[in-house]
Design an enzyme around this catalytic site. Sequence first.
Site, mmCIF file in Angstrom:
data_model
loop_
_atom_site.group_PDB
_atom_site.id
_atom_site.type_symbol
_atom_site.label_atom_id
_atom_site.label_comp_id
_atom_site.label_asym_id
_atom_site.label_seq_id
_atom_site.Cartn_x
_atom_site.Cartn_y
_atom_site.Cartn_z
ATOM 1 N N LEU A 133 0.834 -1.199 0.000
ATOM 2 C CA LEU A 133 0.000 0.000 0.000
ATOM 3 C C LEU A 133 0.874 1.256 0.000
ATOM 4 C CD1 LEU A 133 -2.887 1.266 0.383
ATOM 5 C CD2 LEU A 133 -2.505 1.095 2.844
ATOM 6 N N GLU A 135 3.529 4.234 -0.318
ATOM 7 C CA GLU A 135 4.371 4.776 -1.390
ATOM 8 C C GLU A 135 5.105 5.998 -0.848
ATOM 9 O OE1 GLU A 135 1.803 5.823 -4.640
ATOM 10 O OE2 GLU A 135 1.009 3.764 -4.785
ATOM 11 N N HIS A 353 18.516 -2.022 33.530
ATOM 12 C CA HIS A 353 19.743 -2.780 33.247
ATOM 13 C C HIS A 353 21.005 -1.907 33.314
ATOM 14 C CE1 HIS A 353 17.035 -5.954 31.915
ATOM 15 N NE2 HIS A 353 18.057 -6.753 31.686
ATOM 16 N N GLU A 378 1.170 0.434 10.239
ATOM 17 C CA GLU A 378 -0.287 0.228 10.353
ATOM 18 C C GLU A 378 -0.952 1.435 11.033
ATOM 19 O OE1 GLU A 378 -1.634 -3.739 10.992
ATOM 20 O OE2 GLU A 378 0.198 -4.600 10.165
ATOM 21 N N THR A 380 0.470 5.532 12.280
ATOM 22 C CA THR A 380 1.283 6.098 13.364
ATOM 23 C C THR A 380 0.376 6.457 14.553
ATOM 24 O OG1 THR A 380 0.980 8.353 12.566
ATOM 25 C CG2 THR A 380 2.883 7.162 11.687
HETATM 26 C C1 LIG Z 1 9.602 -1.731 8.906
HETATM 27 C C2 LIG Z 1 8.360 -1.235 8.191
HETATM 28 C C3 LIG Z 1 7.482 -2.160 7.642
HETATM 29 C C4 LIG Z 1 6.380 -1.704 6.908
HETATM 30 N N1 LIG Z 1 5.571 -2.621 6.269
HETATM 31 C C5 LIG Z 1 4.622 -2.160 5.407
HETATM 32 C C6 LIG Z 1 3.894 -3.102 4.584
HETATM 33 O O1 LIG Z 1 4.065 -4.320 4.670
HETATM 34 N N2 LIG Z 1 2.999 -2.607 3.689
HETATM 35 C C7 LIG Z 1 2.771 -1.269 3.560
HETATM 36 O O2 LIG Z 1 1.971 -0.895 2.717
HETATM 37 N N3 LIG Z 1 3.433 -0.365 4.339
HETATM 38 C C8 LIG Z 1 4.355 -0.794 5.239
HETATM 39 N N4 LIG Z 1 5.064 0.101 6.013
HETATM 40 C C9 LIG Z 1 4.781 1.538 5.864
HETATM 41 C C10 LIG Z 1 4.138 2.161 7.098
HETATM 42 O O3 LIG Z 1 2.802 1.767 7.221
HETATM 43 C C11 LIG Z 1 4.313 3.695 6.955
HETATM 44 O O4 LIG Z 1 5.704 3.955 7.099
HETATM 45 C C12 LIG Z 1 3.509 4.460 7.987
HETATM 46 O O5 LIG Z 1 2.129 4.366 7.732
HETATM 47 C C13 LIG Z 1 3.899 5.960 8.029
HETATM 48 O O6 LIG Z 1 3.901 6.503 6.758
HETATM 49 P P1 LIG Z 1 5.182 7.315 6.245
HETATM 50 O O7 LIG Z 1 6.379 6.477 6.483
HETATM 51 O O8 LIG Z 1 4.931 7.738 4.850
HETATM 52 O O9 LIG Z 1 5.296 8.552 7.209
HETATM 53 P P2 LIG Z 1 4.481 9.933 7.116
HETATM 54 O O10 LIG Z 1 3.058 9.653 6.807
HETATM 55 O O11 LIG Z 1 5.227 10.852 6.203
HETATM 56 O O12 LIG Z 1 4.592 10.464 8.599
HETATM 57 C C14 LIG Z 1 5.620 11.315 9.081
HETATM 58 C C15 LIG Z 1 5.114 11.982 10.339
HETATM 59 O O13 LIG Z 1 4.034 12.871 10.018
HETATM 60 C C16 LIG Z 1 2.902 12.517 10.802
HETATM 61 N N5 LIG Z 1 1.683 12.761 10.021
HETATM 62 C C17 LIG Z 1 1.430 12.364 8.757
HETATM 63 N N6 LIG Z 1 0.205 12.755 8.386
HETATM 64 C C18 LIG Z 1 -0.335 13.409 9.428
HETATM 65 C C19 LIG Z 1 -1.568 14.054 9.670
HETATM 66 N N7 LIG Z 1 -2.556 14.095 8.747
HETATM 67 N N8 LIG Z 1 -1.770 14.651 10.877
HETATM 68 C C20 LIG Z 1 -0.811 14.604 11.836
HETATM 69 N N9 LIG Z 1 0.383 14.007 11.658
HETATM 70 C C21 LIG Z 1 0.623 13.415 10.482
HETATM 71 C C22 LIG Z 1 3.087 11.066 11.136
HETATM 72 O O14 LIG Z 1 2.328 10.673 12.260
HETATM 73 C C23 LIG Z 1 4.579 11.011 11.374
HETATM 74 O O15 LIG Z 1 4.872 11.453 12.658
HETATM 75 C C24 LIG Z 1 6.136 -0.315 6.784
HETATM 76 C C25 LIG Z 1 7.003 0.595 7.399
HETATM 77 C C26 LIG Z 1 8.104 0.154 8.073
HETATM 78 C C27 LIG Z 1 9.050 1.185 8.667
#
Ligand SMILES: Cc1cc2nc3c(=O)[nH]c(=O)nc-3n(C[C@H](O)[C@H](O)[C@H](O)COP(=O)(O)OP(=O)(O)OC[C@H]3O[C@@H](n4cnc5c(N)ncnc54)[C@H](O)[C@@H]3O)c2cc1C
Length: 405
Positions: A133, A135, A353, A378, A380
């Site tokens: 999902l 990007e 620790h 899933e 933040t």
């Molecule tokens: C190890 C790992 C495994 C993962 N596995 C999967 C997977 O299997 N499939 C998949 O599809 N994704 C996966 N992800 C992606 C994960 O779900 C996203 O990284 C996560 O949802 C956050 O999106 P982002 O990284 O784009 O951060 P951003 O959305 O850019 O967030 C950055 C910051 O801005 C804040 N923020 C963003 N929008 C808002 C808002 N509207 N209001 C207030 N604050 C906001 C966030 O809370 C965060 O603090 C994985 C990520 C990691 C690190």
Amino acid sequence: MAADQAALVSQVSDQDFADILAQTRTFVREVVVPREQEIADTDRIPDDIRRAAADMGLFGYAIPQKWGGLGLNLAQDVELAMEFGYTTLAFRSMFGTNNGIAGQVLVTYGTEEQKQTWLERIASGEVVASFALTEPGAGSNPAGLRTKAVRDGDRRGGTDWVIDGEKRFITNAPSADLFVVFARTRAADSDGPGIAVFLVPADTPGLEVGVKDRKMGQEGAWTSDVRFSAVRVPNSALVGGSEDVGYRAAMVSLTRGRVHIAALAVGAAQRALDESVAYAATATQGGSAIGDFQLVQAMIADQYTGVLAGRALVRDVAARYVSGEDRRVGPSAAKLYCTEMVGRVADLAVQIHGGTGYMRDVAVERIYRDVRLLRLYEGTSEIQRLIIGGQLVKQAKREATGGQR
Ligand SMILES: Cc1cc2nc3c(=O)[nH]c(=O)nc-3n(C[C@H](O)[C@H](O)[C@H](O)COP(=O)(O)OP(=O)(O)OC[C@H]3O[C@@H](n4cnc5c(N)ncnc54)[C@H](O)[C@@H]3O)c2cc1C
């Protein structure tokens, strides 16, 4: 279909479930825990552990028995997840996408033919399914995703779809056989966000999995980018046979997943607590066990209270999800509370620790890094707060206007 039936209906008796839970607990504590260091050092789950997990049915515990799974409901899922959380989170990650975010899309929204093609192999572990999902620029806001699927031609009487785009941080991508891929088929409009979901085998021409990401923790669990360049799939790959299923499928799957992640956090917090108590009882300063110092006892008390509160919350939210009372706000509240709680509990564990807690090869150091992810994926913590606050206010407005909104 009513939302997420498979999460609601248990297909095992209480006695059978008690046996599954006991077997899982024993396996986690007696087989996986002693090999945590090996998993961290080699950055992979050993083949014999993978085989044993598959034999125990762990690749399909949340998949209905009709398709070879164990058929557990969400209330039972969280009990297992609390056991998985007790060891390296990479163990759970190995089969987490099959049972959870990827598998549930198929269970809930797949056509009979799609289920027949994939679910048994997913439940047995023969096929690893990944959920694609996120990007660049579309993580917290998946409705803004840009991967495109365009209808093309009329091949042997059926339409193809051609997918172009880029996904990132996709769990299990390096070992996946099947990608559950969310792609835009039209611009968002009054009918919805225009997002469909496709089943794309990993060996489809044009699908390219990037190099393994170098992560902070959870060694042994792999993620990477996935690029789609003119990836052609038949119309039968469109989940549910409908362009409008995608966004809802992602949201339902993620909401269910949040309760599971909350339970995982409780399991990890329990482990951090147990490590802390054992250390406090045996490590000494000036001839006294550090556990005799009341300030250390206070840290343990805070850890214990967090674990108990988290466990009670997870069980309550899972029960209310299964009964249908709340499938929206509760899951976010459980994820928010439990993942923040485990962050504090793991931090206290390192503190208890002392310098030892900062050293690699000490369980609490790994837990501290492993659990950091739980507040990010899933949804933040900020997104969970938005869901909870937003829903409660919306509900209150509806009530204030006599249900007119
Ligand atoms: C190890 C790992 C495994 C993962 N596995 C999967 C997977 O299997 N499939 C998949 O599809 N994704 C996966 N992800 C992606 C994960 O779900 C996203 O990284 C996560 O949802 C956050 O999106 P982002 O990284 O784009 O951060 P951003 O959305 O850019 O967030 C950055 C910051 O801005 C804040 N923020 C963003 N929008 C808002 C808002 N509207 N209001 C207030 N604050 C906001 C966030 O809370 C965060 O603090 C994985 C990520 C990691 C690190």
